[in-house]
Design a protein around this motif. Structure first.
Motif, PDB file in Angstrom:
ATOM      1  N   VAL A 122      18.480 -12.743  -6.504  1.00  8.19           N
ATOM      2  CA  VAL A 122      18.237 -11.287  -6.477  1.00  8.19           C
ATOM      3  C   VAL A 122      18.507 -10.728  -5.067  1.00  8.19           C
ATOM      4  O   VAL A 122      19.173  -9.704  -4.908  1.00  8.19           O
ATOM      5  N   ILE A 173      11.970  -0.851  -7.713  1.00  5.60           N
ATOM      6  CA  ILE A 173      12.086  -1.282  -6.309  1.00  5.60           C
ATOM      7  C   ILE A 173      10.957  -0.637  -5.515  1.00  5.60           C
ATOM      8  O   ILE A 173      10.847   0.593  -5.483  1.00  5.60           O
ATOM      9  N   SER A 194       6.038  -3.139  -8.777  1.00  3.26           N
ATOM     10  CA  SER A 194       7.425  -3.423  -8.375  1.00  3.26           C
ATOM     11  C   SER A 194       7.972  -4.735  -8.938  1.00  3.26           C
ATOM     12  O   SER A 194       7.258  -5.736  -9.017  1.00  3.26           O
ATOM     13  N   SER A 195       9.254  -4.720  -9.303  1.00  5.68           N
ATOM     14  CA  SER A 195       9.949  -5.966  -9.639  1.00  5.68           C
ATOM     15  C   SER A 195      10.450  -6.624  -8.360  1.00  5.68           C
ATOM     16  O   SER A 195      10.481  -7.840  -8.231  1.00  5.68           O
ATOM     17  N   VAL A 196      10.881  -5.770  -7.426  1.00  5.61           N
ATOM     18  CA  VAL A 196      11.337  -6.266  -6.124  1.00  5.61           C
ATOM     19  C   VAL A 196      10.596  -5.485  -5.038  1.00  5.61           C
ATOM     20  O   VAL A 196      10.569  -4.248  -5.080  1.00  5.61           O
ATOM     21  N   PHE A 250      21.494   0.114  -8.247  1.00  4.31           N
ATOM     22  CA  PHE A 250      20.612  -1.033  -8.473  1.00  4.31           C
ATOM     23  C   PHE A 250      19.185  -0.493  -8.478  1.00  4.31           C
ATOM     24  O   PHE A 250      18.772   0.177  -7.547  1.00  4.31           O
ATOM     25  N   GLY A 251      18.433  -0.781  -9.518  1.00  8.43           N
ATOM     26  CA  GLY A 251      17.045  -0.292  -9.571  1.00  8.43           C
ATOM     27  C   GLY A 251      16.936   0.957 -10.406  1.00  8.43           C
ATOM     28  O   GLY A 251      17.734   1.888 -10.266  1.00  8.43           O
ATOM     29  N   ASP A 252      15.941   0.985 -11.307  1.00  5.12           N
ATOM     30  CA  ASP A 252      15.752   2.145 -12.181  1.00  5.12           C
ATOM     31  C   ASP A 252      14.833   3.177 -11.545  1.00  5.12           C
ATOM     32  O   ASP A 252      14.917   4.367 -11.828  1.00  5.12           O
ATOM     33  N   ASN A 278      13.617  -2.093 -13.824  1.00  3.65           N
ATOM     34  CA  ASN A 278      13.756  -2.678 -12.491  1.00  3.65           C
ATOM     35  C   ASN A 278      13.201  -1.704 -11.441  1.00  3.65           C
ATOM     36  O   ASN A 278      13.855  -0.730 -11.083  1.00  3.65           O
ATOM     37  N   ASP A 306       7.022 -13.341 -11.435  1.00  2.00           N
ATOM     38  CA  ASP A 306       8.463 -13.039 -11.430  1.00  2.00           C
ATOM     39  C   ASP A 306       8.859 -11.912 -10.475  1.00  2.00           C
ATOM     40  O   ASP A 306      10.023 -11.512 -10.411  1.00  2.00           O
ATOM     41  N   THR A 307       7.909 -11.427  -9.716  1.00  4.15           N
ATOM     42  CA  THR A 307       8.254 -10.447  -8.668  1.00  4.15           C
ATOM     43  C   THR A 307       8.998 -11.168  -7.536  1.00  4.15           C
ATOM     44  O   THR A 307       8.690 -12.319  -7.235  1.00  4.15           O
TER      45      THR A 307
END
Lengths: 283, 283
Positions: free
Chosen positions: A155, A4, A61-63, A25-27, A2, A87-88
């Motif tokens: 999300v 960010i 980025s995922s988010v 939250f977030g790796d 994940n 899927d972002t």
């Protein structure tokens, strides 16, 4: 993993970074900022792990958190949407919402975007003022959510909920109209008051200094706000803002006329009505 | 025996009472208030030892603190001066000074009076809000001091110094002009903003509630102020206040015109100038 990605590492982007890190939250946190100094500070302050070029951030980025001035958001959002995977999730934090939502309304990846306005600004700015608790128990307005994919909304909801914000939903047009009165107009009122007083005391700084403390402090707090942030907001919400300024000047002139005519009862009623602002129903 | 008589046991009169007691100035504290509830509270809170009729207070006090609305001060000051002995000191705490000083300018006991304005108001009111530290490190403006007897000035200086105020001297006309900009105008600006917003959200209280937090709080803080205090101040300083409102509306219109014409550079400059309010030289 994940990841960010934060575009714009000022007060809001920085506070989101710190808030998410605090919540685990977030790796990995990556970021970018057109201001090199802000970017360096953001790494030093632990807001992001690494500064990387915008194009890489968009792909990795995922988010994506887009927290730059509103004119910048309008400008780069379409090209970001062009490049992200399906899927972002991308959210913005701009203080006006309709022009941004309108700009990408027919984009094929519109539903990956969530238009948000976390209401938590202060007059300070930059990553140095960022605070993981900035949003604690504040409101976050999410606009035009019917055009965002349910997973994207979910999300974004999770992100803001972790920072203890309460979500409110409305259309971007409603948002922009009402925020003109609740936020943009008070800024204009405050900038104008500061300028009026500074002009009057131009050659009388000692007088000014000696008389402070009687109410000017709170009414000019917002006049300390950054032009870089507020110029694009004012321009972006121009029509609503002009409407609100006109209503305000009308309201001020009403007071002025009552005063000229020495209509004591009317002035008294005017103040009593204004006193309602302390009513629990309102605040 | 040093007897302190306080006429008007609200926020300011009450805070002076508590402040002087804390400093062990005065052997006995007597007071009066047209509001019976305030009077009762003042005794309960230890602001004064006893409530006594106004006429007795005038005759018994060594120092009289006159802290009622400015129209009341103007009205009763001449008759108080008629009755006091030639070594009584009387000071007022009104937020306008010229009409009060002008009213008694040729009174044979003019020199027993000291015109003061301790700048320390808050939006709360009544003896219940009184605080012995309200004046701590604030400014106190003393007006037209050349018309007060040196011993009277010295007593007043001692009183405010014990409460840790810093004394500033100017004419009552200067005071009223500048205080219009620094205090009275910000109150009008705040009352007008509260009314504008309350009107706009008349049937949308939920919206209003949901959007608060974006700057309206500080700009409408003063809109919670008491009409009983502010109506007489506005009327008493009418000419200066109208001048300041006109300057302010001009200044607001300048912004409005820049916005309509979309003169980005001008708006930017406007905000940058206003930012000077945070300059250390000013605040």
């Amino acid at each position: 993993m994940n990841i960010i990605g934060i575009i714009g590492l000022g007060l809001i982007g920085g506070s989101i970074g710190l808030g998410l890190k605090k919540s685990n939250f977030g790796d990995r946190f990556i970021g970018t900022d057109s201001n090199q100094e802000n970017a360096l500070h953001a790494v030093k302050l632990g807001i992001v792990d690494e500064i990387i070029p915008l194009q890489d951030l968009i792909l990795q980025s995922s988010v994506i958190v887009l927290s730059i001035p509103v004119d910048g958001i309008e400008k780069i959002l379409p090209s970001i949407l062009n490049k992200i995977s399906t899927d972002t999730v991308i959210l913005d934090t701009g203080s006006t919402k309709y022009p941004i939502c309108n700009r990408i309304s027919s984009h094929p990846k519109r539903n990956r975007f969530v238009a948000t306005h976390p209401i938590a600004g202060i007059e300070n700015s930059g990553p140095i003022s960022a605070d993981s608790d900035l949003f604690y128990q504040k409101k976050c307005i999410i606009c035009d959510s019917e055009f965002s994919a349910p997973d994207a909304i979910s999300v974004v909801n999770k992100i803001y909920s972790m920072m203890k914000m309460r979500m409110i939903y409305m259309t971007s047009q409603e948002h922009d109209l009402y925020i003109a009165y609740i936020s943009h107009l008070p800024h204009v009122v405050s900038f104008a008051l500061a300028n009026t007083v500074l002009k009057k005391f131009k050659n009388k700084k000692k007088f000014f200094h000696n008389m402070m403390g009687s109410g000017l402090d709170s009414t000019t707090r917002l006049a300390k706000s950054k032009p870089e942030t507020w110029l694009p907001i004012f321009i972006s919400n121009k029509e609503n803002l002009i409407q609100s300024i006109d209503f305000y000047i009308d309201c001020l002139n009403k007071f002025r006329n009552h005063l000229i005519d020495q209509k004591l009862y009317k002035i008294d009623q005017y103040m009593k009505k204004a006193n309602d602002i302390k009513d629990k129903k309102y605040v």
